[in-house]
Design an enzyme around this catalytic site. Structure first.
Site, short mmCIF file in Angstrom:
data_model
loop_
_atom_site.label_atom_id
_atom_site.label_comp_id
_atom_site.label_asym_id
_atom_site.label_seq_id
_atom_site.Cartn_x
_atom_site.Cartn_y
_atom_site.Cartn_z
N LYS A 14 6.50 0.51 -13.09
CA LYS A 14 5.55 0.04 -13.60
C LYS A 14 4.20 0.92 -14.48
CE LYS A 14 4.62 -3.59 -11.80
NZ LYS A 14 3.85 -4.32 -11.50
N ARG A 128 5.20 6.18 -1.63
CA ARG A 128 3.37 6.24 -2.04
C ARG A 128 2.46 5.48 -1.53
NH1 ARG A 128 2.68 1.52 -7.04
NH2 ARG A 128 2.46 0.19 -5.13
N ARG A 134 -3.60 3.80 -0.40
CA ARG A 134 -3.33 2.53 -0.98
C ARG A 134 -2.68 0.99 0.25
NH1 ARG A 134 -0.98 -0.13 -6.83
NH2 ARG A 134 0.07 -1.74 -5.52
N ARG A 145 5.47 -8.25 -0.61
CA ARG A 145 4.90 -8.03 -1.97
C ARG A 145 6.67 -8.46 -2.95
NH1 ARG A 145 2.43 -2.77 -2.45
NH2 ARG A 145 2.79 -3.42 -4.66
P1 AMP Z 1 -0.11 -4.05 -8.30
O1 AMP Z 1 -0.83 -2.59 -9.23
O2 AMP Z 1 0.80 -4.95 -9.65
O3 AMP Z 1 1.06 -3.97 -7.94
O4 AMP Z 1 -1.02 -5.04 -7.59
C1 AMP Z 1 -1.19 -5.30 -7.27
C2 AMP Z 1 -2.21 -6.61 -6.33
O5 AMP Z 1 -3.12 -6.76 -7.10
C3 AMP Z 1 -1.02 -7.72 -5.98
O6 AMP Z 1 -0.49 -6.80 -4.96
C4 AMP Z 1 -1.49 -8.77 -6.41
O7 AMP Z 1 -1.98 -9.21 -5.50
C5 AMP Z 1 -2.96 -8.57 -7.78
N1 AMP Z 1 -2.29 -8.53 -8.89
C6 AMP Z 1 -1.85 -8.02 -9.61
N2 AMP Z 1 -1.63 -8.71 -10.83
C7 AMP Z 1 -2.17 -9.75 -10.47
C8 AMP Z 1 -1.14 -11.19 -10.93
N3 AMP Z 1 -1.46 -10.74 -12.75
N4 AMP Z 1 -2.08 -12.38 -10.80
C9 AMP Z 1 -1.73 -12.12 -9.47
N5 AMP Z 1 -1.99 -11.38 -8.48
C10 AMP Z 1 -2.13 -9.73 -9.03
#
Ligand code: AMP
Length: 193
Positions: A14, A128, A134, A145
């Site tokens: 993404k 990663r 991270r 996740r």
């Molecule tokens: P990502 O970088 O998109 O993998 O997001 C990292 C973390 O941010 C996720 O595992 C969630 O804890 C939080 N997060 C990101 N976007 C959302 C969302 N739309 N709703 C709830 N939590 C989010």
């Protein structure tokens, strides 16, 4: 007219594809994970509230995320076209975003779903995690996740499919190959002017 959502499990690409597409189409790339990590780094109230959920691989509560995104899009200079990455991630967020978009005339034109098998997702995320450090890229948090994605986010596929705006893309292959597949898939739904 370019309002797109990238809907995919963690590790599907993404972030990488989002940046490229946004640049190619001249629209802002809004990644909620990045925005939230910035809040955590800056120690804002939202960051403090979000951190424990993020570290465990869970979701930040819907109301917090919905207001963060609608504020980002609806600020003093409202953003008309955008690529959203990582939001909506629950049906409640999708419904919230749809209601907001209907009022503001800014619902999604297309939803891009990146399809990658689970083994490959875990392999990419572990890699990663080693490179980036991270805190949520360790193996058990990764498994959580992916589980959270299946449970909360996968139902959005049907929600957008029913609205006729879902495009499924094979996410395996080189970054360039996937970008080209996405471009072909979204062409009927968006335009750059
Ligand atoms: P990502 O970088 O998109 O993998 O997001 C990292 C973390 O941010 C996720 O595992 C969630 O804890 C939080 N997060 C990101 N976007 C959302 C969302 N739309 N709703 C709830 N939590 C989010």
């Amino acid at each position: 007219m370019f309002r797109a959502l990238l809907l995919a499990p963690p590790g599907a690409g993404k972030g990488t594809q989002g940046e490229r597409l946004a640049e190619r189409h001249g629209v802002p790339h809004l990644a909620t994970g990045d925005l939230l990590r910035e809040h955590v780094a800056n120690g804002t109230d939202l960051g403090v509230a979000a951190k424990e959920h993020m570290d465990a691989g869970g979701l930040v509560p819907d109301d917090l995320v919905i207001s963060m995104v609608t504020e980002a899009l609806g600020g003093r200079t409202p953003i008309q076209n955008f690529l959203l990455d990582g939001f909506p991630r629950t049906l409640a967020q999708a419904k919230g975003a749809y209601e907001w978009g209907r009022k503001k005339n800014r619902t999604f034109d297309v939803v891009i779903m990146l399809d990658v098998p689970e083994d490959e997702l875990v392999r990419r995320l572990v890699e990663r995690g080693q490179a980036s450090g991270r805190s949520d890229d360790t193996e058990d948090v990764i498994r959580n996740r992916l589980h959270v994605y299946e449970e909360n986010t996968a139902p959005l596929i049907e929600f957008y499919d029913e609205r006729g705006i879902l495009v499924r893309i094979d996410g395996l292959g080189t970054v360039d190959e996937v970008t080209e597949r996405i471009e072909k898939g979204i062409a009927p739904f968006v335009s750059d002017d």
